[in-house]
Design an enzyme around this catalytic site. Structure first.
Site, short mmCIF file in Angstrom:
data_model
loop_
_atom_site.label_atom_id
_atom_site.label_comp_id
_atom_site.label_asym_id
_atom_site.label_seq_id
_atom_site.Cartn_x
_atom_site.Cartn_y
_atom_site.Cartn_z
N ASP A 115 44.71 35.22 34.41
CA ASP A 115 44.92 36.57 34.93
C ASP A 115 43.82 37.55 34.55
OD1 ASP A 115 47.23 36.25 36.46
OD2 ASP A 115 48.49 36.26 34.66
N ASP A 173 49.48 33.56 42.99
CA ASP A 173 49.01 34.80 42.37
C ASP A 173 47.53 34.73 41.99
OD1 ASP A 173 51.64 33.83 41.89
OD2 ASP A 173 52.04 35.41 40.44
N1 GLY Z 1 51.48 37.14 38.44
C1 GLY Z 1 52.79 37.30 38.05
C2 GLY Z 1 53.69 37.98 39.02
O1 GLY Z 1 53.35 38.32 40.12
O2 GLY Z 1 54.82 38.18 38.64
#
Ligand code: GLY
Length: 395
Positions: A115, A173
């Site tokens: 992330d 994501d």
């Molecule tokens: N990347 C984590 C979410 O969207 O909850």
């Protein structure tokens, strides 16, 4: 698991479409009001957040929840403040942004998360765009290097979680973390970042997307062969369902892919995703999606405002590339922004801890962050409003 919404709230949310249709105020005026409201809210939020941490969400009973900078959402609060500074030139907003930004610096060396794009590009990317500091550039290059260590050429993807429950999991994501890599290639001239981003996106098209352009949440790979082991969900209603925020991440991610590469295949992918979402029979009239397009509890279940915010921001950008379809994408984004500006979704002054928008969900199967404000809903809402203003200023 709390998947069902109390009946009283269902009525309120269904009513919001009516409120929107009664708006007579031009959207640009609504947006200026919303941005000024956001500045007041975030100045209040700043007084509530202890030093050394980042805001995360707010529960009616447990109140403000914060996180350390290693949590995936840590870049959104400074990023939102920077957009609000860009809008207002308010020195107090800038000061708060810079203080929180400094906390994130150490994350440039964090190789334990996929992330880093969210964390470091939404924060330092905006800081560098607005304030042009060599130090920010160095932090972002180091962040791109750390993120690249999670790429595996056999799989053709950047690894998501390190949990032992999976072999080599990749979540949709992760498309959101590629923008940092494109910036790093532009800045350094090293094409390896660009190649990783393109390979990851191509693997995602191949394995994450179904024929109808909805996406699985998690694909688990065999790292020795690159073969798909399983197609699952972690945060959605079912493995086979369309988890709302995941669909928005994909839409945004492939719009960025087209911007950065000009490869028409990514434009087609983004447009197919947009058409899937906007034509979905379970999309409510006000265009704020339920948390999963396939939840069997619809309409007695939660909306996810964060999914709507990411979608609106992506649609505004996509409208510029999409030819004749562009008007429909922009019109959908306008509807979302108009409805988010109503009291159904916008918190009253100093309510919900100083966050801007109500009614997001983080992780319903995990029984966490259900019907709450979230920093990333606020971030993409502010970004969408800024993008809309910029688009209209050009015309
Ligand atoms: N990347 C984590 C979410 O969207 O909850």
């Amino acid at each position: 698991m709390i998947r069902k919404l109390p009946l009283t709230l269902i009525g309120t949310l269904l009513f919001s479409a009516t409120v929107f249709s009664q708006h007579k105020t031009p959207l640009l005026t609504l947006i200026d009001t919303a941005l000024n409201n956001a500045i007041r809210q975030y100045k209040y939020l700043a007084t509530q957040v202890p030093q050394g941490v980042m805001p995360k969400t707010y529960y009616p009973v447990k109140k403000l929840e914060t996180s350390s900078t290693s949590w995936w959402t840590s870049g959104f609060y400074p990023g939102s403040l920077l957009y609000l500074y860009e809008y207002s030139k308010d020195p107090a907003v800038k000061e708060e942004a810079l203080q929180r930004l400094a906390l994130l610096e150490k994350e440039q060396y964090n190789k334990g998360t996929h992330d880093l794009g969210f964390m470091m590009y939404c924060s330092y990317g905006n800081a560098n765009r607005l304030l042009h500091d060599k130090k920010y550039e160095e932090i972002m290059v180091n962040s791109a290097r750390s993120l690249s260590t999670r790429f595996n050429a056999t799989v053709g993807s950047i690894r998501s979680w390190d949990s032992k429950a999976w072999k080599w999991p990749v979540i949709i994501d992760n498309m959101m973390n590629l923008e940092l890599l494109f910036w790093a290639t532009r800045h350094t001239g090293d094409s390896s970042f660009y190649k990783i981003a393109v390979t990851h996106a191509n693997t995602t098209i191949k394995n994450h997307y179904r024929k109808d352009y909805s996406s699985w949440h998690v694909i688990d790979y065999d790292v020795n062969t690159g073969n798909v082991l399983a197609k699952k969900t972690a945060q959605g209603f079912a493995d086979s369902s369309a988890w709302a925020r995941g669909q928005s991440w994909g839409l945004y991610g492939f719009t960025v892919m087209y911007r950065e590469t000009k490869d028409k295949k990514y434009l087609a992918q983004a447009m197919h995703i947009a058409d899937f979402l906007l034509g979905h029979p379970n999309l409510p009239a006000d265009k704020i999606p339920y948390w999963d397009y396939n939840s069997v509890d619809i309409p007695a279940t939660y909306r996810d405002v964060s999914a709507a915010c990411v979608e609106a921001s992506a649609l505004i950008e996509l409208s510029r590339y999409a030819g004749a379809r562009g008007a429909a994408y922009l019109s959908a984004a306008e509807k979302i922004l108009g409805v988010l500006a109503t009291r159904t979704y916008t918190a009253a002054p100093q309510q919900i801890g100083g966050f801007i928008l109500k009614h997001s969900v983080g992780n319903i199967p995990g029984n966490s962050e259900i019907d709450v404000p979230l920093t990333y809903a606020d971030y993409y809402y502010i970004e969408a409003m800024m993008r809309y203003k910029a688009l209209k200023a050009k015309k």
